[in-house]
Each structure stands twice: as structure tokens, then as C-alpha cells.
Design a protein around this motif. Structure first.
Motif, mmCIF file in Angstrom:
data_model
loop_
_atom_site.group_PDB
_atom_site.id
_atom_site.type_symbol
_atom_site.label_atom_id
_atom_site.label_comp_id
_atom_site.label_asym_id
_atom_site.label_seq_id
_atom_site.Cartn_x
_atom_site.Cartn_y
_atom_site.Cartn_z
ATOM 1 N N ALA A 34 0.834 -1.202 0.000
ATOM 2 C CA ALA A 34 0.000 0.000 0.000
ATOM 3 C C ALA A 34 0.866 1.248 0.000
ATOM 4 N N LYS A 35 1.944 1.228 0.766
ATOM 5 C CA LYS A 35 2.852 2.370 0.768
ATOM 6 C C LYS A 35 3.559 2.493 -0.569
ATOM 7 N N ALA A 36 3.887 1.359 -1.168
ATOM 8 C CA ALA A 36 4.580 1.379 -2.450
ATOM 9 C C ALA A 36 3.669 1.900 -3.560
ATOM 10 N N GLU A 37 2.348 1.765 -3.375
ATOM 11 C CA GLU A 37 1.419 2.222 -4.400
ATOM 12 C C GLU A 37 1.289 3.735 -4.427
ATOM 13 N N ILE A 38 1.718 4.405 -3.383
ATOM 14 C CA ILE A 38 1.602 5.862 -3.342
ATOM 15 C C ILE A 38 2.756 6.481 -4.123
ATOM 16 N N VAL A 39 2.411 7.381 -5.027
ATOM 17 C CA VAL A 39 3.419 8.094 -5.807
ATOM 18 C C VAL A 39 3.671 9.438 -5.128
ATOM 19 N N HIS A 40 4.935 9.738 -4.890
ATOM 20 C CA HIS A 40 5.315 10.993 -4.250
ATOM 21 C C HIS A 40 5.917 11.919 -5.303
ATOM 22 N N GLN A 56 8.575 9.689 -7.349
ATOM 23 C CA GLN A 56 9.023 8.442 -6.747
ATOM 24 C C GLN A 56 7.831 7.536 -6.482
ATOM 25 N N GLY A 57 7.998 6.248 -6.677
ATOM 26 C CA GLY A 57 6.962 5.279 -6.328
ATOM 27 C C GLY A 57 6.125 4.805 -7.499
ATOM 28 N N VAL A 105 2.966 16.824 -13.851
ATOM 29 C CA VAL A 105 3.156 15.381 -13.695
ATOM 30 C C VAL A 105 1.895 14.755 -13.119
ATOM 31 N N ASN A 106 1.287 15.401 -12.132
ATOM 32 C CA ASN A 106 0.057 14.890 -11.537
ATOM 33 C C ASN A 106 -1.034 14.764 -12.597
ATOM 34 N N LYS A 107 -1.228 15.811 -13.385
ATOM 35 C CA LYS A 107 -2.241 15.800 -14.446
ATOM 36 C C LYS A 107 -1.947 14.707 -15.470
ATOM 37 N N ASP A 111 -4.568 11.772 -16.136
ATOM 38 C CA ASP A 111 -5.214 11.794 -17.452
ATOM 39 C C ASP A 111 -4.932 10.525 -18.257
ATOM 40 N N ASN A 112 -3.731 9.979 -18.137
ATOM 41 C CA ASN A 112 -3.371 8.779 -18.887
ATOM 42 C C ASN A 112 -3.638 7.500 -18.099
ATOM 43 N N GLU A 113 -4.314 7.640 -16.947
ATOM 44 C CA GLU A 113 -4.702 6.506 -16.107
ATOM 45 C C GLU A 113 -3.516 5.623 -15.728
ATOM 46 N N LEU A 114 -2.371 6.251 -15.489
ATOM 47 C CA LEU A 114 -1.196 5.510 -15.051
ATOM 48 C C LEU A 114 -1.209 5.295 -13.545
ATOM 49 N N HIS A 115 -1.947 6.166 -12.823
ATOM 50 C CA HIS A 115 -2.037 6.043 -11.373
ATOM 51 C C HIS A 115 -3.295 6.768 -10.903
ATOM 52 N N PRO A 116 -4.022 6.211 -9.911
ATOM 53 C CA PRO A 116 -5.231 6.895 -9.432
ATOM 54 C C PRO A 116 -4.895 8.177 -8.674
ATOM 55 N N ALA A 117 -5.747 9.156 -8.798
ATOM 56 C CA ALA A 117 -5.499 10.473 -8.211
ATOM 57 C C ALA A 117 -5.408 10.419 -6.690
ATOM 58 N N ASP A 118 -6.161 9.508 -6.058
ATOM 59 C CA ASP A 118 -6.141 9.465 -4.595
ATOM 60 C C ASP A 118 -4.894 8.788 -4.041
#
Length: 126
Positions: A34-40, A56-57, A105-107, A111-118
Motif C-alpha cells: 500500500a505504501k509502495a502504491e503511493i506516488v510521491h 518516486q513510487g 506530472v500529476n495531471k 489523465d493517462n490513467e497511469l495512477h489513481p489520483a487518490d
């Protein structure tokens, strides 16, 4: 009395301890995932007005060089993929971009569904 029959005795309390240990290990592994799934996404001040954005992440299955190439082209900045494991930090590969590119980077990731916004954490002031 048969001594062989006694040698097969299992302590029921020890079996419960083993189950608890297995459950605890599974919970720790899930927490680590779960921690690894978070992108910083961070911005780091360099000298003067210069700064860099680090990401990172990201999932290591993604082609980070292709992602970097698209972001660089879209936002007219330079960047690189750094292997943070080589520096002894055990963070995997990290994207570094010139300038404050946190919002871009967040957008891009959402937008490209590479990672969920939350699951994206943006650090720093801005």
C-alpha cells in the motif's frame, strides 16, 4: 504404552502462534504494498531560483523512459531517470524533471490513467 504415539504430539498454542505470525507477516506485506502504491511528487530547491521535481513510487512495470520522454516534450523541460537503489536508498527508479513540474506530472499521471489520483501525494509549497 507406545512412545511413538507421544512423539507426534503438537502443541495447540504453538500452532496458534504460527497462524498469528503468518497473519502478521501478510498484513506487513500488504502495508508495504500500500505504501509502495503511493506516488510521491516533490520539488527540491537547488541554487538560486532553480529547482527539480522528483517522482518516486511509480510502478516499476511502467516504461519510465517513455513516460519521461512524453512529459519532456509536452512541457518543454529536461529530465532523467535515476536509479535510487544505486545510491543505497532502496526507492527504485525516480524521475527527475527540471523546474517545478508537480501539477503537470500529476495531471499527466491521472489523465493517462497511469495512477489513481487518490494515491498521488504532492509535497512542497506551490
Amino acid at each position: 504404552m507406545d512412545l511413538d504415539a507421544l512423539s507426534g504430539f503438537k502443541d495447540p498454542i504453538a500452532a496458534l502462534d504460527e497462524e498469528d505470525a503468518d497473519k502478521a507477516a501478510a498484513a506487513e506485506e500488504q502495508d508495504a504494498r500500500a505504501k509502495a502504491e503511493i506516488v510521491h511528487i516533490r520539488v527540491q530547491q537547488r541554487n538560486g531560483r532553480k529547482c527539480i521535481t522528483t517522482v518516486q513510487g511509480l510502478n516499476q512495470d511502467l516504461d519510465l523512459k517513455r513516460i519521461l520522454k512524453v512529459i519532456k516534450k509536452q512541457h518543454c523541460c529536461n529530465g532523467t531517470v535515476v536509479d535510487a537503489d544505486a545510491e543505497g536508498k532502496n526507492m527504485g527508479e525516480v524521475l527527475q524533471l527540471q523546474g517545478d513540474q508537480r501539477a503537470n506530472v500529476n495531471k499527466f499521471l491521472v489523465d493517462n490513467e497511469l495512477h489513481p489520483a487518490d494515491k498521488i501525494k504532492i509535497h512542497g509549497h506551490g
